[in-house]
Design a protein around this motif. Structure first.
Motif, PDB file in Angstrom:
ATOM      1  N   ASN A   1       2.031  13.921  -1.135  1.00 47.04           N
ATOM      2  CA  ASN A   1       1.244  14.338  -2.295  1.00 47.04           C
ATOM      3  C   ASN A   1      -0.180  13.869  -2.011  1.00 47.04           C
ATOM      4  O   ASN A   1      -0.390  13.005  -1.146  1.00 47.04           O
ATOM      5  CB  ASN A   1       1.741  13.654  -3.587  1.00 47.04           C
ATOM      6  CG  ASN A   1       3.093  14.174  -4.039  1.00 47.04           C
ATOM      7  OD1 ASN A   1       3.237  15.360  -4.316  1.00 47.04           O
ATOM      8  ND2 ASN A   1       4.078  13.289  -4.116  1.00 47.04           N
TER       9      ASN A   1
ATOM     10  N   CYS B   1       6.068   3.834  -5.775  1.00 43.36           N
ATOM     11  CA  CYS B   1       5.750   5.222  -5.389  1.00 43.36           C
ATOM     12  C   CYS B   1       5.793   5.374  -3.872  1.00 43.36           C
ATOM     13  O   CYS B   1       4.905   4.882  -3.158  1.00 43.36           O
ATOM     14  CB  CYS B   1       4.399   5.670  -5.929  1.00 43.36           C
ATOM     15  SG  CYS B   1       4.125   7.441  -5.698  1.00 43.36           S
ATOM     16  N   GLY B   2       6.786   6.088  -3.407  1.00 40.94           N
ATOM     17  CA  GLY B   2       6.980   6.206  -1.956  1.00 40.94           C
ATOM     18  C   GLY B   2       5.934   7.046  -1.258  1.00 40.94           C
ATOM     19  O   GLY B   2       5.459   6.695  -0.172  1.00 40.94           O
ATOM     20  N   THR B   3       5.538   8.179  -1.885  1.00 39.50           N
ATOM     21  CA  THR B   3       4.475   8.965  -1.257  1.00 39.50           C
ATOM     22  C   THR B   3       3.146   8.214  -1.386  1.00 39.50           C
ATOM     23  O   THR B   3       2.292   8.293  -0.497  1.00 39.50           O
ATOM     24  CB  THR B   3       4.381  10.381  -1.866  1.00 39.50           C
ATOM     25  OG1 THR B   3       4.315  10.281  -3.295  1.00 39.50           O
ATOM     26  CG2 THR B   3       5.579  11.229  -1.475  1.00 39.50           C
TER      27      THR B   3
ATOM     28  N   CYS C   1       1.137   9.540 -12.208  1.00 40.40           N
ATOM     29  CA  CYS C   1       1.778  10.755 -11.681  1.00 40.40           C
ATOM     30  C   CYS C   1       1.187  11.978 -12.388  1.00 40.40           C
ATOM     31  O   CYS C   1       0.543  11.846 -13.435  1.00 40.40           O
ATOM     32  CB  CYS C   1       3.279  10.694 -11.942  1.00 40.40           C
ATOM     33  SG  CYS C   1       4.067   9.302 -11.123  1.00 40.40           S
TER      34      CYS C   1
ATOM     35  N   LEU D   1       6.861  19.041  -8.037  1.00 39.88           N
ATOM     36  CA  LEU D   1       6.119  18.076  -7.216  1.00 39.88           C
ATOM     37  C   LEU D   1       6.198  18.527  -5.772  1.00 39.88           C
ATOM     38  O   LEU D   1       7.168  19.184  -5.376  1.00 39.88           O
ATOM     39  CB  LEU D   1       6.748  16.684  -7.338  1.00 39.88           C
ATOM     40  CG  LEU D   1       6.749  16.035  -8.729  1.00 39.88           C
ATOM     41  CD1 LEU D   1       7.649  14.802  -8.733  1.00 39.88           C
ATOM     42  CD2 LEU D   1       5.338  15.657  -9.142  1.00 39.88           C
TER      43      LEU D   1
ATOM     44  N   HIS E   1      -2.320  12.585  -7.978  1.00 39.83           N
ATOM     45  CA  HIS E   1      -1.838  11.201  -8.131  1.00 39.83           C
ATOM     46  C   HIS E   1      -3.014  10.247  -7.930  1.00 39.83           C
ATOM     47  O   HIS E   1      -3.760  10.393  -6.952  1.00 39.83           O
ATOM     48  CB  HIS E   1      -0.773  10.862  -7.083  1.00 39.83           C
ATOM     49  CG  HIS E   1       0.541  11.563  -7.271  1.00 39.83           C
ATOM     50  ND1 HIS E   1       0.713  12.906  -7.021  1.00 39.83           N
ATOM     51  CD2 HIS E   1       1.747  11.093  -7.671  1.00 39.83           C
ATOM     52  CE1 HIS E   1       1.977  13.230  -7.267  1.00 39.83           C
ATOM     53  NE2 HIS E   1       2.632  12.155  -7.655  1.00 39.83           N
TER      54      HIS E   1
ATOM     55  N   ASP F   1       4.319   5.652 -12.409  1.00 40.12           N
ATOM     56  CA  ASP F   1       5.512   5.434 -11.586  1.00 40.12           C
ATOM     57  C   ASP F   1       6.011   4.008 -11.808  1.00 40.12           C
ATOM     58  O   ASP F   1       5.255   3.046 -11.643  1.00 40.12           O
ATOM     59  CB  ASP F   1       5.153   5.663 -10.112  1.00 40.12           C
ATOM     60  CG  ASP F   1       6.385   5.878  -9.245  1.00 40.12           C
ATOM     61  OD1 ASP F   1       7.419   5.248  -9.535  1.00 40.12           O
ATOM     62  OD2 ASP F   1       6.305   6.671  -8.293  1.00 40.12           O
TER      63      ASP F   1
ATOM     64  N   GLU G   1      12.220   3.521 -11.007  1.00 42.52           N
ATOM     65  CA  GLU G   1      11.771   4.892 -11.320  1.00 42.52           C
ATOM     66  C   GLU G   1      12.974   5.847 -11.306  1.00 42.52           C
ATOM     67  O   GLU G   1      13.717   5.912 -10.322  1.00 42.52           O
ATOM     68  CB  GLU G   1      10.718   5.330 -10.292  1.00 42.52           C
ATOM     69  CG  GLU G   1      10.199   6.745 -10.452  1.00 42.52           C
ATOM     70  CD  GLU G   1       9.184   6.932 -11.588  1.00 42.52           C
ATOM     71  OE1 GLU G   1       9.048   6.022 -12.440  1.00 42.52           O
ATOM     72  OE2 GLU G   1       8.542   7.990 -11.621  1.00 42.52           O
TER      73      GLU G   1
ATOM     74  N   MET H   1       6.370  16.406  -2.939  1.00 41.47           N
ATOM     75  CA  MET H   1       7.387  15.561  -2.317  1.00 41.47           C
ATOM     76  C   MET H   1       7.575  14.381  -3.258  1.00 41.47           C
ATOM     77  O   MET H   1       6.710  14.078  -4.097  1.00 41.47           O
ATOM     78  CB  MET H   1       6.885  15.145  -0.917  1.00 41.47           C
ATOM     79  CG  MET H   1       7.618  14.038  -0.183  1.00 41.47           C
ATOM     80  SD  MET H   1       9.394  14.248  -0.046  1.00 41.47           S
ATOM     81  CE  MET H   1       9.815  12.605   0.518  1.00 41.47           C
ATOM     82  N   CYS H   2       8.690  13.706  -3.147  1.00 39.49           N
ATOM     83  CA  CYS H   2       8.915  12.521  -3.955  1.00 39.49           C
ATOM     84  C   CYS H   2       9.798  11.585  -3.137  1.00 39.49           C
ATOM     85  O   CYS H   2      10.947  11.928  -2.841  1.00 39.49           O
ATOM     86  CB  CYS H   2       9.584  12.905  -5.265  1.00 39.49           C
ATOM     87  SG  CYS H   2       9.831  11.484  -6.316  1.00 39.49           S
ATOM     88  N   LEU H   3       9.235  10.446  -2.780  1.00 45.70           N
ATOM     89  CA  LEU H   3       9.991   9.584  -1.867  1.00 45.70           C
ATOM     90  C   LEU H   3      10.966   8.675  -2.613  1.00 45.70           C
ATOM     91  O   LEU H   3      12.084   8.461  -2.149  1.00 45.70           O
ATOM     92  CB  LEU H   3       9.041   8.781  -0.978  1.00 45.70           C
ATOM     93  CG  LEU H   3       9.679   8.242   0.289  1.00 45.70           C
ATOM     94  CD1 LEU H   3       8.680   8.226   1.443  1.00 45.70           C
ATOM     95  CD2 LEU H   3      10.274   6.861   0.087  1.00 45.70           C
ATOM     96  N   HIS H   4      10.559   8.173  -3.788  1.00 45.18           N
ATOM     97  CA  HIS H   4      11.566   7.403  -4.545  1.00 45.18           C
ATOM     98  C   HIS H   4      12.727   8.331  -4.870  1.00 45.18           C
ATOM     99  O   HIS H   4      13.893   7.917  -4.882  1.00 45.18           O
ATOM    100  CB  HIS H   4      10.961   6.786  -5.829  1.00 45.18           C
ATOM    101  CG  HIS H   4      11.169   7.644  -7.036  1.00 45.18           C
ATOM    102  ND1 HIS H   4      10.251   8.569  -7.493  1.00 45.18           N
ATOM    103  CD2 HIS H   4      12.252   7.771  -7.853  1.00 45.18           C
ATOM    104  CE1 HIS H   4      10.743   9.218  -8.536  1.00 45.18           C
ATOM    105  NE2 HIS H   4      11.961   8.743  -8.784  1.00 45.18           N
TER     106      HIS H   4
HETATM  107  O1  PYC Z   1       7.995   8.008  -4.984  1.00 44.97           O
HETATM  108  O2  PYC Z   1       6.854   9.585  -4.020  1.00 44.97           O
HETATM  109  C1  PYC Z   1       7.265   9.038  -5.014  1.00 44.97           C
HETATM  110  C2  PYC Z   1       6.921   9.573  -6.332  1.00 44.97           C
HETATM  111  C3  PYC Z   1       6.109  10.641  -6.604  1.00 44.97           C
HETATM  112  C4  PYC Z   1       6.084  10.800  -7.987  1.00 44.97           C
HETATM  113  C5  PYC Z   1       6.878   9.826  -8.539  1.00 44.97           C
HETATM  114  N1  PYC Z   1       7.387   9.088  -7.503  1.00 44.97           N
END
Ligand code: PYC
Length: 318
Positions: free
Chosen positions: A164, A241-243, A231, A87, A210, A237, A16, A89-92
């Motif tokens: 999220n 997706c980390g969140t 997303c 967004l 999401h 994603d 991603e 938060m975005c963990l990736h």
């Molecule tokens: O990794 O949290 C994530 C994320 C949120 C939207 C795309 N990736």
């Protein structure tokens, strides 16, 4: 507007993309990162569109604008955004940001506090270059929530926060395989529309933007589950997706299926994997820790020719 250029660094986290803006962003004033994010959204949306939309970007692109942190002892603040909006938060993206800052020589192995729109997260860069992010406190808000989805019938899921808002669906709709990308996109968009139409939200009326669909892993030796994550907008994603993994960990813990410290390996639709575990917090929430890898793929200077009608991007149709 007097913008001359932006300087960005591209990476991808388990597939991603993350595009970090390291120079040339607008003055967003003082205050918290959430306040700056609102100003970015309301007064400087050209930056998001220039970075994420065509001709420089594409629908899967996630941008990250470096800003001054508001919380103490943070190495930076960051505002994430995508092809349609900012967004939470975005963990990736946090993993991508950590690897980007290491590439620039601004940080090294060890722990780094990062101020985001929804709170401080802590990125630990390991000696092998992988990154673990201690996310914001996460929790399952509701379970067994039923939504009537036109064309698909009753769909049941959990509503969970992982930085999220997510609606988590298990073994319903199209099988979670790469071959089913189009059907998964149609299904999850229909679920999101139905949630909105039926007034089903996260806490405080926040939109569930999401949708995460889970199926069995392709190889149980490599992961415990495979997901497809829709997303905001219509892009999926490419990573697990980390969140979304954080929301899953919170749901599993709430269901009594994940003990503190036990490792959950979440594969995404490309079969790349984030591993994660939770720490139980006194208020019933959990602190997820999610690990993955990112690679820097390029550095660019963006030019803004006043004669170019698309210098600020072509609005996404998604
Ligand atoms: O990794 O949290 C994530 C994320 C949120 C939207 C795309 N990736």
């Amino acid at each position: 507007m007097s913008v001359q250029h932006l300087r960005v660094i591209d990476s991808h986290t388990e597939g991603e993309p993350t595009r970090v803006v390291i120079e040339g962003g607008p003055d967003l004033g003082s205050g918290t990162v959430a306040e700056k994010a609102r100003r970015l959204r309301d007064e400087h949306d050209w930056l998001r569109s220039s970075v994420c939309n065509e001709p420089r970007g594409h629908d899967a692109m996630v941008g990250a604008l470096l800003v001054e942190p508001h919380e103490p002892d943070c190495c930076c603040g960051v505002i994430f955004f995508n092809n349609v909006s900012t967004l939470n938060m975005c963990l990736h993206g946090t993993i991508g940001l950590a690897v980007t800052l290491a590439h620039l020589g601004r940080i090294g192995p060890g722990e780094h506090r990062i101020d985001t729109t929804v709170g401080v997260v802590v990125a630990r860069i390991h000696d092998d270059g992988s990154v673990t992010v201690a996310n914001v406190p996460s929790y399952r808000l509701a379970t067994g929530v039923e939504v009537e989805v036109p064309g698909w019938g009753t769909v049941k899921g959990d509503i969970s926060w992982g930085g999220n808002w997510f609606f988590l669906i298990e073994d319903q709709g199209p099988a979670v395989t790469f071959a089913n990308l189009e059907a998964l996109t149609t299904f999850t968009c229909a679920v999101r529309d139905a949630l909105e139409a039926q007034g089903i939200t996260g806490a405080d009326g926040m939109e569930i933007d999401h949708i995460e669909s889970f199926g069995p892993p392709s190889d149980p030796a490599l992961s415990d589950s495979r997901n497809f994550v829709l997303c905001p907008g219509k892009a999926y994603d490419r990573s697990p997706c980390g969140t979304g993994t954080s929301a899953k960990l919170a749901s599993l813990h709430a269901a009594g299926k994940l003990a503190p410290g036990a490792v959950w390996r979440q594969a995404g639709i490309l079969d790349t994997v984030f591993s994660g575990c939770v720490e139980a917090l006194p208020d019933g929430k959990v602190l997820p820790r999610v690990s993955g890898r990112a690679w820097v793929t390029g550095e660019s200077d963006y030019l803004f020719d006043p004669a170019d009608p698309f210098r600020h991007g072509i609005p996404s149709s998604l």
